[in-house]
Write a protein that holds these residues in place. Structure first.
Motif: not given
Length: 98
Positions: A14-17, A48-50, A57-66, A92-94
């Motif tokens: 997934l990282i490679e993609s 972390l992902i699993n 629950i996904i940490h709030d920092l991972l929900k933040t976008t610019n 979050p993309k992963l």
């Protein structure tokens, strides 16, 4: 909805993609850097992902976008002539890729 657990090989793929971008996201991780160190980070990212998926629950920092405005057409002074473009961080993309 069911998300199957990931394994480190799948995370590496997934990282490679991911698209190669030089722009740094607000978490400081650049996708080019992620690709260079994918073998080193795939196992901790898998945990972390699993765990996030398992507990729902996904940490709030991972929900933040610019969000940045992208000019579309006509008068640059008019707010309506821009559209939002969100920079989503790598982790979050992963999580989203299945």
């Amino acid at each position: 909805m069911f998300l199957a657990p990931k394994d480190p090989r799948e995370i590496s793929r997934l990282i490679e993609s991911l698209k190669c971008k030089n722009s740094s996201e607000h978490d400081g991780i650049i996708s080019l850097l992620s690709k260079d160190i994918k073998l080193d980070i795939s196992f901790p990212l898998t945990i972390l992902i699993n765990k996030s998926v398992k507990v729902g629950i996904i940490h709030d920092l991972l929900k933040t976008t610019n969000a940045i405005p992208i000019y579309t057409a006509k008068d640059k002074e008019q707010f309506n002539n821009y559209r939002p473009f969100s920079l989503v961080t790598t982790i979050p993309k992963l999580i989203d890729k299945n």
